[in-house]
Enzyme design. Structure first.
Site, PDB file in Angstrom:
ATOM      1  N   ARG A 124      -7.147   5.914  -5.903  1.00 49.89           N
ATOM      2  CA  ARG A 124      -6.782   7.311  -6.151  1.00 49.89           C
ATOM      3  C   ARG A 124      -7.047   7.701  -7.603  1.00 49.89           C
ATOM      4  NH1 ARG A 124      -0.746   7.486  -4.038  1.00 49.89           N
ATOM      5  NH2 ARG A 124      -0.969   9.706  -4.514  1.00 49.89           N
ATOM      6  N   THR A 183      -0.766   5.897   2.619  1.00 52.68           N
ATOM      7  CA  THR A 183      -1.987   5.140   2.911  1.00 52.68           C
ATOM      8  C   THR A 183      -1.720   4.316   4.160  1.00 52.68           C
ATOM      9  OG1 THR A 183      -2.614   5.008   0.570  1.00 52.68           O
ATOM     10  CG2 THR A 183      -3.599   3.395   2.054  1.00 52.68           C
ATOM     11  N   ILE A 240       0.868  -1.167   0.000  1.00 47.17           N
ATOM     12  CA  ILE A 240       0.000   0.000   0.000  1.00 47.17           C
ATOM     13  C   ILE A 240       0.909   1.221   0.000  1.00 47.17           C
ATOM     14  CG2 ILE A 240      -2.041  -1.046   1.060  1.00 47.17           C
ATOM     15  CD1 ILE A 240      -1.183  -0.054   3.756  1.00 47.17           C
ATOM     16  N   ASP A 241       0.395   2.326  -0.497  1.00 47.10           N
ATOM     17  CA  ASP A 241       1.224   3.515  -0.681  1.00 47.10           C
ATOM     18  C   ASP A 241       1.782   4.051   0.631  1.00 47.10           C
ATOM     19  OD1 ASP A 241       0.561   3.374  -3.369  1.00 47.10           O
ATOM     20  OD2 ASP A 241      -1.109   4.770  -3.176  1.00 47.10           O
ATOM     21  N   LYS A 242       2.856   4.801   0.527  1.00 44.80           N
ATOM     22  CA  LYS A 242       3.526   5.381   1.689  1.00 44.80           C
ATOM     23  C   LYS A 242       2.551   6.126   2.608  1.00 44.80           C
ATOM     24  CE  LYS A 242       6.730   9.135   2.804  1.00 44.80           C
ATOM     25  NZ  LYS A 242       7.532  10.235   2.250  1.00 44.80           N
TER      26      LYS A 242
END
Length: 302
Positions: free
Chosen positions: A238, A142, A138-140
């Site tokens: 997103r 998130t 998962i994104d930094k």
């Protein structure tokens, strides 16, 4: 060293050499290409060129890539919020601002550094020494639940479930604007952005991407919603929300709308993660509590 050679076609006539190379070679960032050019590792028709050089049809571009040396990744005593753990898997609640695994120029403070300290050598090796145990990301910025595998058997099992889209992944988010429909499905393929390699975009040549959303609460200018992933493309929620005119609050990559709140990236939380256990075959589901900033924001919006 690996040597590369290619000839410039008519369609690329008059492009800058660095842009031309980044278009032809997806695996290299433009900044790295510029570094190679500065070090005179790139030649055109046998001679080094500057980054401003504009290519001509039939130019022969050649360059060598130095052999990659993988750095050693150190275990770091970073606290983990563990939601579930056994001999096969560990599910953690990743905080905002933490990168999942090391990458060029960023080798410490990641989830992998913390996992190496907590698990030692008990992490799957399928994805190599830079990403031990990591089967999805998962994104930094998130937050939320992420499953990590402790052995290769577990890794293959979870990876297969991800491939079959059978893992339950439910996210909570706040987007700009007021969504009119109570629930809907966004079915738009996602691929690399045509001009910005660091971004993803709705792209007809991309891979299938399906997001189901449901409105949880409407505010004056924003909507609190639940998103369920049917597929798991990079930046999927997103990109999809931006594509329908409702980018996520705080998203500095896919939104041009200013946020009146002090946020560190998009307001997005991986709340629910459900999967079939690799060894027992039982269904495991974990819930990651909302981070404090998210809960506080909901109170402010009310």
């Amino acid at each position: 060293m690996d040597e590369f050679r290619f000839q410039i076609t008519e369609e690329l006539e008059d492009e800058r050499i660095d842009k031309c190379m980044s278009m032809l070679i997806d695996s290299l960032s433009r900044s790295y290409i510029q570094k190679l050019i500065k070090e005179e590792a790139v030649t055109v028709n046998g001679s080094p060129v500057k980054g401003s050089y504009r290519v001509k049809t039939d130019d022969e571009v050649a360059f060598c890539l130095p052999e990659a040396v993988e750095p050693s990744i150190e275990a770091e005593n970073i606290p983990l919020d563990i939601l579930y753990e056994d001999k096969d898997v560990i599910v953690v609640n990743k905080p905002k601002g933490m990168v999942v695994h090391p990458a060029a120029g960023h080798y410490s403070g990641t989830l992998v550094n913390a996992l190496l300290y907590h698990c030692g050598s008990e992490l799957s090796g399928i994805n190599g020494c830079m990403r031990p145990g990591i089967v999805h990301r998962i994104d930094k910025d998130t937050t939320g639940s992420l499953v990590v595998c402790k052995n290769d058997l577990a890794h293959r099992c979870i990876a297969e479930q991800l491939k079959e889209h059978s893992i339950q992944r439910k996210y909570l988010a706040i987007c700009h604007g007021v969504l009119k429909q109570q629930e809907d499905t966004i079915d738009k393929p996602i691929g690399r952005h045509p001009t910005d390699r660091k971004k993803m975009a709705v792209n007809e040549k991309g891979k299938s991407a399906i997001t189901h959303y449901r409105v949880l609460q409407r505010f004056e200018k924003y909507t609190y919603l639940e998103c369920v992933l049917e597929t798991g493309r990079t930046h999927q929620i997103r990109v999809h929300m931006a594509s329908i005119g409702h980018p996520l609050l705080g998203d500095e990559v896919y939104s041009s709308l200013a946020s009146p709140f002090k946020l560190e990236g998009q307001v997005l939380h991986a709340q629910t993660l459900g999967f079939v256990h690799p060894s027992t075959g039982t269904y495991i589901q974990v819930e990651a509590d909302l981070p404090e900033y998210f809960s506080h924001l909901l109170q402010v919006l009310k």
